[in-house]
Write an enzyme that holds these catalytic residues in place. Structure first.
Site, PDB file in Angstrom:
ATOM      1  N   GLY A  62       0.846  -1.197   0.000  1.00 41.03           N
ATOM      2  CA  GLY A  62       0.000   0.000   0.000  1.00 41.03           C
ATOM      3  C   GLY A  62       0.875   1.239   0.000  1.00 41.03           C
ATOM      4  NE  ARG A 120      -2.285  -4.286  -0.805  1.00 43.89           N
ATOM      5  CZ  ARG A 120      -1.818  -3.684   0.291  1.00 43.89           C
ATOM      6  NH1 ARG A 120      -0.761  -4.182   0.900  1.00 43.89           N
ATOM      7  NH2 ARG A 120      -2.410  -2.611   0.768  1.00 43.89           N
ATOM      8  CG  ASP A 136       6.113  -8.243   7.590  1.00 42.64           C
ATOM      9  OD1 ASP A 136       7.336  -8.334   7.867  1.00 42.64           O
ATOM     10  OD2 ASP A 136       5.340  -9.221   7.656  1.00 42.64           O
ATOM     11  CB  THR A 184       3.356   0.398   6.763  1.00 40.38           C
ATOM     12  OG1 THR A 184       1.978   0.292   7.163  1.00 40.38           O
ATOM     13  CG2 THR A 184       4.196   0.104   7.980  1.00 40.38           C
ATOM     14  CG  ASP A 198      -1.440  -0.240   8.823  1.00 46.19           C
ATOM     15  OD1 ASP A 198      -2.135   0.762   8.583  1.00 46.19           O
ATOM     16  OD2 ASP A 198      -1.734  -1.385   8.411  1.00 46.19           O
ATOM     17  CG  ASP A 231       2.117  -3.002  10.941  1.00 46.73           C
ATOM     18  OD1 ASP A 231       2.916  -2.524  10.112  1.00 46.73           O
ATOM     19  OD2 ASP A 231       1.156  -3.728  10.611  1.00 46.73           O
ATOM     20  NE  ARG A 263      -3.707  -5.878   5.943  1.00 43.91           N
ATOM     21  CZ  ARG A 263      -4.517  -6.163   4.932  1.00 43.91           C
ATOM     22  NH1 ARG A 263      -5.479  -7.038   5.100  1.00 43.91           N
ATOM     23  NH2 ARG A 263      -4.357  -5.578   3.772  1.00 43.91           N
TER      24      ARG A 263
HETATM   25  O1  F6P Z   1      -0.944  -0.106   4.148  1.00 45.73           O
HETATM   26  C1  F6P Z   1      -1.596  -0.963   5.065  1.00 45.73           C
HETATM   27  C2  F6P Z   1      -3.044  -0.728   4.956  1.00 45.73           C
HETATM   28  O2  F6P Z   1      -3.182   0.633   5.114  1.00 45.73           O
HETATM   29  C3  F6P Z   1      -3.938  -1.471   5.936  1.00 45.73           C
HETATM   30  O3  F6P Z   1      -4.205  -0.770   7.116  1.00 45.73           O
HETATM   31  C4  F6P Z   1      -5.187  -1.690   5.120  1.00 45.73           C
HETATM   32  O4  F6P Z   1      -5.891  -2.821   5.577  1.00 45.73           O
HETATM   33  C5  F6P Z   1      -4.649  -1.901   3.768  1.00 45.73           C
HETATM   34  O5  F6P Z   1      -3.509  -1.096   3.672  1.00 45.73           O
HETATM   35  C6  F6P Z   1      -5.646  -1.602   2.671  1.00 45.73           C
HETATM   36  O6  F6P Z   1      -4.980  -1.460   1.459  1.00 45.73           O
HETATM   37  P1  F6P Z   1      -5.579  -1.723   0.016  1.00 45.73           P
HETATM   38  O7  F6P Z   1      -6.977  -1.204   0.001  1.00 45.73           O
HETATM   39  O8  F6P Z   1      -4.652  -0.957  -0.860  1.00 45.73           O
HETATM   40  O9  F6P Z   1      -5.496  -3.185  -0.212  1.00 45.73           O
END
Ligand code: F6P
Length: 342
Positions: A10, A72, A103, A125, A127, A129, A171
């Site tokens: 992301g 991804r 990660d 990220t 997040d 994390d 997440r």
């Molecule tokens: O980058 C991590 C994150 O922001 C998570 O918190 C979220 O679940 C995910 O990306 C959603 O990403 P996408 O909609 O691009 O799959």
């Protein structure tokens, strides 16, 4: 040196600032040739590159997204994926690859070392994390956006005597929810690390009502789940790293809260607004420091490392100590936040 750069997973505000720093430092200090790899690991699988000279990175410091694109894509899910990567990296004459990612992207960088790819990571990220670093870039921007959302929701919730549930990203961890909730004065913060009891949440709302506060703001991380329950999924779509799309816990909460308290409740899902747009000054500086350190590490032969922020210093941390782990929220900070619940 000829160095390839990719961004995977992301996006996060600050990726372009990292790319700019790598290019400026690489060309000006080391006389490097820098090559952009398009759309994360997919670009190396398919041999999609773009030249990155000084002009290519001019003006991108404040820009969101990634001039390289992102995906991804997991090469280990493709037939002969790692071998294909090695072939394309050799064809392009790459001496090293800098992988900007969370990660998943960094796990691939770590595993590719077994095939001979020389990688340096950069921790990214929203997040926050990733272990080994106090902050990933992108997090500060996401928190600022979520805090502003709370400030705006505050006035409308108060005017209408409503409960408003703000669902933020996160997440597996509640860093964004916790920081934004603290900064925005949330009346309850629900995070994946602490499964919630819906009655307790309603009790916070009722106790505010008893002292004349007829509105409440609840912040929930998308990965939060009820005690004994499971996280709420938005769709059954699973990405190449095995992650399911989360989202919807805000709606679940709003329905329960309205039914149990009788107070009109609304939901705001902040979603990708947290990831888009310009990085904050903090993230621009952090991303720039990471980019400069990453190209320095490539020249020092520190492959299999990523620059990390520890205190106010940037230090090299081995990817093997980072990947497959998860930094959860500081429970001391969460305890401070609970002082303001209800
Ligand atoms: O980058 C991590 C994150 O922001 C998570 O918190 C979220 O679940 C995910 O990306 C959603 O990403 P996408 O909609 O691009 O799959």
């Amino acid at each position: 040196m000829k160095v390839g750069v990719l961004s995977g997973g992301g996006d996060a505000p600050g990726i372009n600032a990292v790319i700019r720093a790598i290019v400026r430092r690489g060309i000006q200090t080391y006389n490097d040739e820098i090559v952009g790899i398009k759309d994360g690991w997919r670009g190396l699988l398919e041999g999609c590159f773009m030249p990155l000279d000084l002009n290519a990175v001019a003006g991108i410091l404040p820009r969101g997204g990634s001039i390289l694109g992102t995906s991804r894509t997991n090469p280990f899910k493709r037939e002969k994926g790692p071998e294909q990567i090695m072939e394309n990296a050799a064809k392009a004459g790459l001496d090293a690859v800098i992988a900007i990612g969370g990660d998943d992207t960094l796990s691939v960088a770590h595993k590719m070392a077994d095939y001979g790819l020389k990688c340096v990571g950069v921790p990214k990220t929203i997040d926050n994390d990733l272990v080994g670093t106090d902050y990933t870039f992108g997090f500060h921007t996401a928190v600022s956006i979520a805090t502003e959302a709370l400030d705006r929701l505050h006035s409308t919730a108060e005017a209408h005597n409503r409960v408003i549930v703000l669902e933020v990203m996160g997440r597996y961890t509640g860093h964004i929810a916790l920081y934004a909730g603290l900064a925005g004065g949330a009346d309850a913060i629900l995070i994946p690390e602490k499964p919630f009891d819906i009655e307790e949440v309603c009790e916070h709302i009722r106790s505010r009502q008893r002292r004349g506060r007829n509105f409440s703001l609840i912040v929930v991380a998308e990965g939060a789940k009820p005690k004994g329950g499971k996280e709420i999924v938005y769709s059954e779509r699973i990405d190449e790293f095995g992650h399911i799309s989360l989202g919807g816990v805000g709606y679940y909460l709003a329905k329960e809260i309205e039914q149990r308290t009788g107070i009109e409740t609304r939901v705001v899902v902040l979603g990708h607004l947290q990831r888009g747009g310009s990085p904050t000054a903090f993230d621009r500086i952090l991303a720039t420091r990471y980019g400069v350190a990453a190209i320095d590490y490539a020249h020092e032969g520190k492959f299999g490392y990523m620059p990390a922020l520890q205190g106010n210093r940037i230090v090299p941390v081995p990817l093997k100590d980072v990947v497959g782990k998860r930094k959860t929220v500081d429970l001391e900070l969460y305890n401070i936040a609970t002082t303001f619940f209800g």
